[in-house]
Design a protein around this motif. Structure first.
Motif, mmCIF file in Angstrom:
data_model
loop_
_atom_site.group_PDB
_atom_site.id
_atom_site.type_symbol
_atom_site.label_atom_id
_atom_site.label_comp_id
_atom_site.label_asym_id
_atom_site.label_seq_id
_atom_site.Cartn_x
_atom_site.Cartn_y
_atom_site.Cartn_z
ATOM 1 N N CYS A 75 1.092 -1.318 -0.105
ATOM 2 C CA CYS A 75 0.172 0.048 -0.051
ATOM 3 C C CYS A 75 0.857 1.328 0.067
ATOM 4 N N TYR A 76 0.439 2.280 -0.829
ATOM 5 C CA TYR A 76 1.264 3.375 -0.764
ATOM 6 C C TYR A 76 0.371 4.529 -1.417
ATOM 7 N N HIS A 77 0.605 5.674 -1.283
ATOM 8 C CA HIS A 77 -0.021 7.101 -2.027
ATOM 9 C C HIS A 77 1.287 7.452 -2.405
ATOM 10 N N TYR A 79 2.557 11.820 -4.300
ATOM 11 C CA TYR A 79 2.627 13.211 -4.797
ATOM 12 C C TYR A 79 2.922 12.904 -6.329
ATOM 13 N N GLN A 80 1.912 13.244 -7.050
ATOM 14 C CA GLN A 80 2.331 12.776 -8.434
ATOM 15 C C GLN A 80 1.928 14.196 -9.275
ATOM 16 N N PHE A 81 3.289 14.709 -9.838
ATOM 17 C CA PHE A 81 3.254 15.864 -10.579
ATOM 18 C C PHE A 81 2.649 17.133 -9.655
ATOM 19 N N LEU A 88 -3.403 5.097 -4.986
ATOM 20 C CA LEU A 88 -2.114 4.348 -5.381
ATOM 21 C C LEU A 88 -2.122 2.857 -4.786
ATOM 22 N N GLY A 89 -0.969 2.508 -4.922
ATOM 23 C CA GLY A 89 -0.602 1.227 -4.369
ATOM 24 C C GLY A 89 -0.382 0.115 -5.349
ATOM 25 N N ASP A 90 -0.021 -0.989 -5.234
ATOM 26 C CA ASP A 90 0.483 -2.086 -6.201
ATOM 27 C C ASP A 90 -0.678 -2.439 -7.024
ATOM 28 N N GLY A 91 -1.045 -1.626 -7.937
ATOM 29 C CA GLY A 91 -2.292 -2.037 -8.875
ATOM 30 C C GLY A 91 -1.902 -3.025 -10.109
ATOM 31 N N ARG A 92 -0.662 -3.460 -10.205
ATOM 32 C CA ARG A 92 -0.375 -4.445 -11.092
ATOM 33 C C ARG A 92 0.932 -5.300 -10.622
ATOM 34 N N THR A 111 6.838 -7.962 -8.478
ATOM 35 C CA THR A 111 6.274 -8.274 -9.781
ATOM 36 C C THR A 111 5.745 -6.962 -10.412
ATOM 37 N N LYS A 112 5.659 -7.070 -11.987
ATOM 38 C CA LYS A 112 4.877 -5.857 -12.568
ATOM 39 C C LYS A 112 4.232 -6.592 -13.683
ATOM 40 N N GLY A 113 3.039 -6.422 -13.506
ATOM 41 C CA GLY A 113 2.091 -6.898 -14.758
ATOM 42 C C GLY A 113 1.364 -8.466 -14.422
ATOM 43 N N TYR A 119 -5.818 -2.295 -5.822
ATOM 44 C CA TYR A 119 -5.394 -0.931 -6.060
ATOM 45 C C TYR A 119 -5.315 -0.601 -7.620
ATOM 46 N N SER A 120 -6.230 -1.477 -8.409
ATOM 47 C CA SER A 120 -5.936 -1.568 -9.800
ATOM 48 C C SER A 120 -6.918 -0.334 -10.478
ATOM 49 N N ARG A 121 -7.759 0.101 -9.768
ATOM 50 C CA ARG A 121 -8.868 1.157 -9.874
ATOM 51 C C ARG A 121 -9.503 0.241 -11.279
ATOM 52 N N ASN A 122 -9.530 0.957 -12.252
ATOM 53 C CA ASN A 122 -10.156 0.548 -13.547
ATOM 54 C C ASN A 122 -9.304 -0.209 -14.619
ATOM 55 N N ALA A 123 -8.151 -0.104 -14.141
ATOM 56 C CA ALA A 123 -7.053 -0.705 -15.163
ATOM 57 C C ALA A 123 -6.827 -2.045 -15.158
ATOM 58 N N ASP A 124 -5.911 -2.686 -16.199
ATOM 59 C CA ASP A 124 -6.090 -4.188 -16.159
ATOM 60 C C ASP A 124 -4.929 -5.031 -15.400
ATOM 61 N N GLY A 125 -4.413 -4.306 -14.695
ATOM 62 C CA GLY A 125 -3.248 -5.018 -13.868
ATOM 63 C C GLY A 125 -1.973 -5.748 -14.677
ATOM 64 N N ARG A 126 -2.076 -5.186 -15.889
ATOM 65 C CA ARG A 126 -0.827 -6.044 -16.860
ATOM 66 C C ARG A 126 0.229 -4.985 -17.211
ATOM 67 N N TYR A 163 -4.686 -3.034 -24.549
ATOM 68 C CA TYR A 163 -5.064 -2.030 -25.008
ATOM 69 C C TYR A 163 -4.246 -0.520 -24.334
ATOM 70 N N ARG A 164 -3.724 0.236 -24.948
ATOM 71 C CA ARG A 164 -2.963 1.291 -24.249
ATOM 72 C C ARG A 164 -3.080 2.682 -25.326
ATOM 73 N N SER A 165 -3.299 3.592 -24.629
ATOM 74 C CA SER A 165 -3.364 4.640 -25.371
ATOM 75 C C SER A 165 -1.853 5.382 -26.072
ATOM 76 N N THR A 253 6.513 10.831 -5.828
ATOM 77 C CA THR A 253 7.014 10.197 -4.698
ATOM 78 C C THR A 253 6.709 8.689 -4.448
ATOM 79 N N ASP A 254 5.880 8.297 -5.178
ATOM 80 C CA ASP A 254 5.397 6.670 -5.228
ATOM 81 C C ASP A 254 6.689 6.100 -5.833
ATOM 82 N N ASN A 255 7.468 6.820 -6.719
ATOM 83 C CA ASN A 255 8.739 6.100 -7.496
ATOM 84 C C ASN A 255 10.123 6.360 -6.811
HETATM 85 P P1 AMP Z 1 3.580 3.437 -12.512
HETATM 86 O O1 AMP Z 1 3.237 4.606 -13.541
HETATM 87 O O2 AMP Z 1 3.694 2.092 -13.084
HETATM 88 O O3 AMP Z 1 4.271 4.259 -11.676
HETATM 89 O O4 AMP Z 1 2.200 3.276 -11.677
HETATM 90 C C1 AMP Z 1 1.283 4.263 -11.051
HETATM 91 C C2 AMP Z 1 0.171 3.867 -10.286
HETATM 92 O O5 AMP Z 1 -0.870 3.189 -11.218
HETATM 93 C C3 AMP Z 1 0.706 2.340 -9.292
HETATM 94 O O6 AMP Z 1 -0.244 2.403 -8.160
HETATM 95 C C4 AMP Z 1 0.434 1.488 -10.200
HETATM 96 O O7 AMP Z 1 0.040 0.228 -9.603
HETATM 97 C C5 AMP Z 1 -0.886 1.912 -11.246
HETATM 98 N N1 AMP Z 1 -0.958 1.335 -12.561
HETATM 99 C C6 AMP Z 1 -0.011 1.616 -13.477
HETATM 100 N N2 AMP Z 1 -0.483 0.770 -14.527
HETATM 101 C C7 AMP Z 1 -1.657 -0.026 -14.022
HETATM 102 C C8 AMP Z 1 -2.292 -0.977 -14.918
HETATM 103 N N3 AMP Z 1 -1.978 -1.484 -16.226
HETATM 104 N N4 AMP Z 1 -3.188 -1.668 -14.114
HETATM 105 C C9 AMP Z 1 -3.363 -1.437 -12.641
HETATM 106 N N5 AMP Z 1 -2.625 -0.171 -12.156
HETATM 107 C C10 AMP Z 1 -1.715 0.211 -12.769
#
Ligand code: AMP
Ligand code: MG
Length: 485
Positions: A75-77, A79-81, A88-92, A111-113, A119-126, A163-165, A253-255
């Motif tokens: 778990c983490y939060h 400051y982004q820009f 935030l938090g480990d979302g993938r 791991t990554k992906g 913590y993935s919110r609406n993202a795919d975790g990949r 799918y990525r923008s 700060t999360d990086n």
């Molecule tokens: P990053 O840009 O990899 O430093 O990620 C910033 C935040 O977004 C972190 O909380 C990540 O876990 C989350 N995140 C980035 N990409 C994804 C993804 N595809 N699915 C879920 N979470 C993500």
């Protein structure tokens, strides 16, 4: 044959902190697994014989995530820009396990992906395959350049369409395992402050000191000493990035690791030429995290970290600690640039002019940053000590005219002046030092893009492995990258 990864001595260090700091998660199941990269140097660092580890062992542990310990989404939060983000938090990713290296230090497999988490919110975790490849290249290059960085233990392609923008989509998927000192971030502390939990800040601080700053553990002032050392470690790291011509791109700060190690390589770039405003991330519209801003951004992040830390550390001690940043950064940067020029040391204060002139020469010309140091390294010879006009001339330096020409001449004269102070033995050492500090190959963005093309068009991985070999050229170790066919 038993899988050596399942028989490592995993230490439940972070796990022992309890569920206030993580969520237990499980990995996604993937359609297929193809090992694209394995880093045998890390196996050696763990005391594991690479011969005893098959590609299937990698896939079982780091593609299918068979494991002996629970998977923990940290778990983490952060400051982004400049904006606080409590989402935030480990979302993938997750912490797969922690092990000691042969040097006695504790390391994370992160791991990554590996799939979605709370913590993935609406993202795919990949993770996209291209993103994974880019992180492998960043870490290996920085490691070669002497920067304290995470490494990549493995990259496994996983057979999904993503799918990525920011990539032509659908694009291929992968899962990566990162090997780093710790995935505890500044943002891990910030989250605890956000919830007003001084008790959890204190626990985490004790944990960090125990595992990553153990030399202070029994000191009465251990908290103040920890922060002062963190400040110095981060200042050293930024100096290493600057000398390496590296722009991290997303210094949220999360990086930022609490161990002062570099990690998480997204839209990074090695600067093509010396442009202070060079910005790596396409979404960094204001250029906040541009190349030249990195030192003060990192110092600002250390200052922000004072907010959670001041829940348990005297703010006066934190101020004193932060004061160490500027001199540590300047000293380290100076030393690294002196080394990149081939010298062990240069007299002060008179050489300041020479160092400024070097940077100005690079800034005001189309000379590539890495190219310049590479020319210097390749061309260096005994004759330069006799004739200043020979310096950097044989190796394809473009013709300079007008004020640029006189700039180059002044620089050559100063370089020559310092060469003349050296003995024959010292001249020989110069060559070795130049080679040590200036890799013959630093992958610029276009070169990284160029390896992706053959992969998508014809699944040709040769350029990727060749690029990794080139990155390693000049190192003592044998190249140990692994291809799977
Ligand atoms: P990053 O840009 O990899 O430093 O990620 C910033 C935040 O977004 C972190 O909380 C990540 O876990 C989350 N995140 C980035 N990409 C994804 C993804 N595809 N699915 C879920 N979470 C993500
Ligand atoms: Mg990140």
């Amino acid at each position: 044959m038993a899988n050596p990864f399942l028989f490592l001595e995993y230490e439940p260090a972070f796990e022992t902190l309890g569920s206030d700091y993580y969520d237990q998660v499980s990995a996604a199941e993937f359609p297929f697994h193809i090992l694209r990269f394995r880093n045998d140097e890390i196996l050696t660092q763990l005391g594991v014989d690479p011969q005893s580890v098959t590609d299937d062992h990698f896939i079982e542990a780091f593609g299918k995530f068979e494991s002996v310990r629970p998977a923990l989404a940290m778990c983490y939060h952060g400051y982004q820009f400049g904006e606080y983000n409590p989402q935030l938090g480990d979302g993938r990713g997750f912490l797969y396990g922690q092990v000691r290296g042969t040097n006695g230090e504790l390391y994370d497999f992160g791991t990554k992906g590996s799939g979605q988490t709370p913590y993935s919110r609406n993202a795919d975790g990949r993770l996209t395959l291209k993103g994974g490849i880019r992180e492998v290249i960043a870490a290996e290059t920085l490691h070669r350049m002497g920067v304290k960085t995470s490494r990549t233990l493995s990259l496994i392609e996983t057979g999904e369409k993503l799918y990525r923008s920011d990539e032509p989509s659908p694009t291929r998927s992968a899962v990566m395992v990162r090997f780093s000192r710790s995935h505890i971030r500044f943002g891990t502390f910030e989250r605890l402050h956000y919830f007003g939990r001084a008790d959890l800040v204190e626990n985490l601080l004790n944990h960090v000191i125990k595992y990553y700053y153990p030399h202070f553990q029994n000191d009465r002032d251990c908290y103040a000493l920890f922060y002062a050392e963190l400040v110095q470690r981060v200042a050293t790291l930024v100096a290493q990035w600057m000398a390496a011509g590296f722009c991290h791109g997303v210094l949220n700060t999360d990086n930022m690791s609490i161990t002062g190690e570099s990690f998480d390589y997204g839209p990074y770039a090695f600067i093509p030429s010396y442009n202070p405003r060079f910005t790596a991330a396409y979404f960094d519209h204001s250029g906040l995290y541009c190349y030249a801003n990195q030192p003060w951004v990192c110092k600002g992040n250390l200052e922000r970290l004072q907010q959670p830390l001041s829940m348990v550390i005297d703010p006066k001690d934190l101020e004193t600690g932060l004061d160490l940043f500027d001199s540590q950064f300047q000293e380290t940067y100076r030393q690294l640039m002196v080394n990149k020029l081939g010298f062990e040391q240069l007299p002060r204060p008179e050489s300041e002019e020479f160092l400024k002139l070097t940077v100005n020469l690079l800034k005001n010309n189309d000379l590539g940053y890495h190219n310049f140091f590479s020319l210097l390294t390749q061309g260096f010879c005994q004759q330069w000590q006799e004739d200043s006009t020979l310096i950097c001339q044989a190796e394809g330096l473009p013709e300079f005219e007008g004020w640029r020409k006189s700039y180059l001449e002044s620089w050559q004269q100063l370089y020559h002046h310092y060469l003349q102070t050296l003995s024959p033995t010292e001249m020989q050492e110069m060559k070795a030092r130049l080679q040590q500090h200036n890799p013959s190959f630093v992958p610029l963005r276009a070169e990284i893009e160029a390896i992706w093309e053959p992969i998508i068009v014809e699944d040709n991985w040769e350029p990727f492995y060749t690029l990794l070999q080139q990155v390693k050229q000049g190192t003592k170790q044998e190249a140990e990258t692994k291809r799977t066919t």
